[in-house]
Write an enzyme that holds these catalytic residues in place. Structure first.
Site, short mmCIF file in Angstrom:
data_model
loop_
_atom_site.label_atom_id
_atom_site.label_comp_id
_atom_site.label_asym_id
_atom_site.label_seq_id
_atom_site.Cartn_x
_atom_site.Cartn_y
_atom_site.Cartn_z
N ARG A 77 2.85 5.95 -6.68
CA ARG A 77 4.04 6.78 -6.82
C ARG A 77 5.34 6.05 -6.50
O ARG A 77 6.40 6.47 -6.94
CB ARG A 77 3.88 8.05 -6.01
CG ARG A 77 2.76 8.91 -6.59
CD ARG A 77 2.56 10.19 -5.80
NE ARG A 77 1.27 10.75 -6.11
CZ ARG A 77 0.19 10.61 -5.35
NH1 ARG A 77 0.25 9.94 -4.21
NH2 ARG A 77 -0.95 11.16 -5.69
N GLU A 114 -7.85 6.28 7.20
CA GLU A 114 -8.52 7.18 8.13
C GLU A 114 -9.99 6.78 8.29
O GLU A 114 -10.52 6.77 9.39
CB GLU A 114 -8.40 8.62 7.61
CG GLU A 114 -8.90 9.64 8.59
CD GLU A 114 -8.68 11.06 8.11
OE1 GLU A 114 -9.17 11.98 8.78
OE2 GLU A 114 -8.04 11.24 7.06
#
Length: 188
Positions: A77, A114
């Site tokens: 993005r 994560e």
């Protein structure tokens, strides 16, 4: 033109109609990609030409006089917001990509997710020592991706002036992982 507060937020954000238009154009999708996540979907922002232009304009206003020579966009993005900003301020656009996406010689930086790790790559020679760089992405969450982009630029001795994102999820404390680099966001 607005002055940023010390933490990089716009002090007049509440008063600027453009910020409310941008905020309204971002769709929040609950439980995507997994339960408990509130996904910030910028595709709806891109469908709104006025809000999308407002987004680009706010970044251009901030960076047009900062002698930025490199806009480094983080895949994927950052590729949407980076090129129009780079063109408007007279800078080059450098893509920061996931592994095996760039042809030719690259340098890479591993970073933590994560669960596990990933890598980011940049072309060798795309950025020169001493160049002033802006790192751009759509969103900062935990800050790992932006930290990897900063590290790549610093390895070639570029001066990272600032990081910029449309959205910040402050509860994930990503700003703390940027090694003291300033972060400018439009929506948090």
């Amino acid at each position: 033109m607005a002055t940023p507060t010390p933490d990089g937020h716009r002090e007049d954000a509440v008063k600027d109609d453009r910020i409310s238009r941008i905020t309204s154009a971002i769709r929040v999708i609950p439980d995507f990609p997994k339960p408990g996540i509130l996904f910030q979907d910028i595709t709806t922002l891109l469908l709104d030409p006025v809000a999308f232009k407002d987004t680009i304009d706010l970044f251009v206003e901030r960076y047009k006089d900062k002698e930025i020579s490199v806009v480094a966009g983080v895949e994927a993005r950052g590729f949407i917001f980076g090129p129009p900003i780079a063109l408007a301020i007279g800078a080059k656009f450098v893509p920061m990509r996931k592994p095996n996406k760039l042809p030719g010689a690259v340098i890479s930086e591993e970073y933590s997710l994560e669960y596990g790790t990933d890598k980011m790559e940049m072309h060798v020679g795309a950025v020169q020592e001493g160049e002033r760089a802006l790192v751009i992405d759509d969103l900062i969450a935990t800050g790992g991706t932006l930290r990897a982009a900063i590290s790549l630029l610093e390895r070639v001795k570029a001066n990272v002036v600032e990081c910029a994102c449309v959205i910040e999820l402050p509860e994930l404390k990503g700003r703390e992982r940027l090694g003291g680099k300033p972060l400018f966001v439009l929506v948090s």
